[in-house]
Write a protein that holds these residues in place. Structure first.
Motif: not given
Length: 95
Positions: A63, A73, A76, A66
């Motif tokens: 969490h 994306k 991550f 992000r």
């Protein structure tokens, strides 16, 4: 009980470990990113967020990661790939 010393592993040391594997000089290895490496851009974002060790990266959780500015994306996914590779290593080897 005996106390274990907890030595933090800097994220920057991962690339050195990956390069030390000995296969870095092979032509096909030059074209592929090792799963123990994070791109410089991602390392800078993590560093700016105060995440400089593997332990801090694990503790940050998905969490928080992000929500970091500069981690999209792909970044991550690269972090998740790294954490999975580290998990495989700590659980008895690579698959």
């Amino acid at each position: 009980m005996s106390e274990q010393s907890t030595t933090a592993t800097p994220l920057s040391a991962l690339a050195e470990r990956a390069t030390a594997s000995g296969a870095w000089w092979k032509e096909e290895a030059l074209e592929q990113r090792n799963e123990l490496e994070l791109p410089t851009r991602v390392l800078h974002v993590l560093d700016n967020a105060g995440i400089t060790t593997i332990e801090q990266l694990k503790a940050a959780g998905p969490h928080r990661l992000r929500k970091l500015d500069g981690i999209g994306k792909l970044g991550f996914e690269q972090i998740i790939t790294l954490l999975r590779a580290l998990d495989r290593q700590s659980n008895g080897g690579e698959r």
